[in-house]
Design an enzyme around this catalytic site. Sequence first.
Site, PDB file in Angstrom:
ATOM      1  N   ASP A 179     -53.657 -37.397  -3.372  1.00 42.66           N
ATOM      2  CA  ASP A 179     -54.924 -36.659  -3.308  1.00 42.66           C
ATOM      3  C   ASP A 179     -54.623 -35.207  -3.670  1.00 42.66           C
ATOM      4  O   ASP A 179     -53.761 -34.581  -3.039  1.00 42.66           O
ATOM      5  CB  ASP A 179     -55.505 -36.698  -1.891  1.00 42.66           C
ATOM      6  N   ASP A 207     -67.673 -45.407   1.247  1.00 45.91           N
ATOM      7  CA  ASP A 207     -67.074 -44.564   2.290  1.00 45.91           C
ATOM      8  C   ASP A 207     -68.048 -44.540   3.453  1.00 45.91           C
ATOM      9  O   ASP A 207     -69.179 -44.063   3.300  1.00 45.91           O
ATOM     10  CB  ASP A 207     -66.843 -43.152   1.755  1.00 45.91           C
TER      11      ASP A 207
HETATM   12  O1  LIG Z   1     -61.439 -40.971  -2.908  1.00 48.47           O
HETATM   13  C1  LIG Z   1     -62.219 -40.000  -2.932  1.00 48.47           C
HETATM   14  O2  LIG Z   1     -62.982 -39.817  -3.906  1.00 48.47           O
HETATM   15  C2  LIG Z   1     -62.271 -39.021  -1.783  1.00 48.47           C
HETATM   16  C3  LIG Z   1     -63.268 -38.068  -1.753  1.00 48.47           C
HETATM   17  C4  LIG Z   1     -63.297 -37.151  -0.701  1.00 48.47           C
HETATM   18  C5  LIG Z   1     -62.366 -37.188   0.316  1.00 48.47           C
HETATM   19  C6  LIG Z   1     -61.357 -38.148   0.293  1.00 48.47           C
HETATM   20  C7  LIG Z   1     -61.310 -39.059  -0.757  1.00 48.47           C
HETATM   21  N1  LIG Z   1     -60.324 -40.032  -0.811  1.00 48.47           N
HETATM   22  C8  LIG Z   1     -59.279 -40.137   0.156  1.00 48.47           C
HETATM   23  C9  LIG Z   1     -58.414 -41.272  -0.146  1.00 48.47           C
HETATM   24  O3  LIG Z   1     -58.610 -42.074  -1.030  1.00 48.47           O
HETATM   25  C10 LIG Z   1     -57.173 -41.404   0.709  1.00 48.47           C
HETATM   26  O4  LIG Z   1     -56.082 -41.120  -0.097  1.00 48.47           O
HETATM   27  C11 LIG Z   1     -57.009 -42.778   1.266  1.00 48.47           C
HETATM   28  O5  LIG Z   1     -58.154 -43.090   2.007  1.00 48.47           O
HETATM   29  C12 LIG Z   1     -55.722 -42.896   2.134  1.00 48.47           C
HETATM   30  O6  LIG Z   1     -55.981 -42.699   3.508  1.00 48.47           O
HETATM   31  P1  LIG Z   1     -54.783 -42.619   4.596  1.00 48.47           P
HETATM   32  O7  LIG Z   1     -53.847 -43.764   4.326  1.00 48.47           O
HETATM   33  O8  LIG Z   1     -55.469 -42.748   5.930  1.00 48.47           O
HETATM   34  O9  LIG Z   1     -54.098 -41.298   4.429  1.00 48.47           O
END
Ligand SMILES: O=C(O)c1ccccc1NCC(=O)[C@H](O)[C@H](O)COP(=O)(O)O
Length: 241
Positions: free
Chosen positions: A11, A130
């Site tokens: 990210d 989401d």
């Molecule tokens: O994916 C998006 O577009 C997004 C937009 C705004 C905030 C977060 C977003 N994505 C976050 C992710 O895809 C995380 O990397 C993923 O959920 C991993 O989560 P974790 O394993 O709990 O760190």
Amino acid sequence: MPKLELLPAVDVRDGQAVRLVHGESGSETSYGDPLSAALAWQRAGAEWLHLVDLDAAFGTGDNRAQVAEVTRSMDIKVELSGGIRDDASLAAALATGCTRVNLGTAALETPEWVAKVIAEHGDRIAVGLDVRGTTLRGRGWTRDGGDLYETLARLDAEGCARYVVTDIAKDGTLQGPNLELLKNVCAVTDRPVVASGGVSSLDDLRAIATLVPEGVEGAIVGKALYAKAFTLEEALEAVSV
Ligand SMILES: O=C(O)c1ccccc1NCC(=O)[C@H](O)[C@H](O)COP(=O)(O)O
């Protein structure tokens, strides 16, 4: 039965690889250069990279050039997410050579456009669902976006190929995935589901892998890898059977 796909996450915020808590702007911990992180996951055996432009998602600018460079540098499949909301941003994202894009806010705010691009690009479009409870959130997870199951039914009817399902309450918290949510989504759609948010342990991944027969195709892993709860090699091994 196919094995669970793993998608390590990178990210990107303000040029850095970060992880947020509950996806909230300002909660980020920085983990350095995104390209180095992505290459490290590739070297460790990843077949997929989940790459998010958080600034584009939050409307605080963008990291498009950097995200495109990361995508082009990968030999593995890339799922690109964050701020893809119109023809220009979609064209730029697809032109990076990513395997697919993940649409979020657009699926809630401009449904006609999403139906059009699903029809045009098929499997290259996934939709990110989401959720908090059963309510969808859009715009970098800051606005209500309607009922999960109504939106899912609409997207299914439009031919959406795949869903990336995130429980915002779990995201970035290392509290474990929301298995009930994943089961409930799989029960109402025959499209593959990618689980996202909350993975904290190899057991969490094994638990998600038990849902492969129900329709879970993959799991995104972010914080747990950066916090070194386990290595990607261990994770790939854990879901290989
Ligand atoms: O994916 C998006 O577009 C997004 C937009 C705004 C905030 C977060 C977003 N994505 C976050 C992710 O895809 C995380 O990397 C993923 O959920 C991993 O989560 P974790 O394993 O709990 O760190």
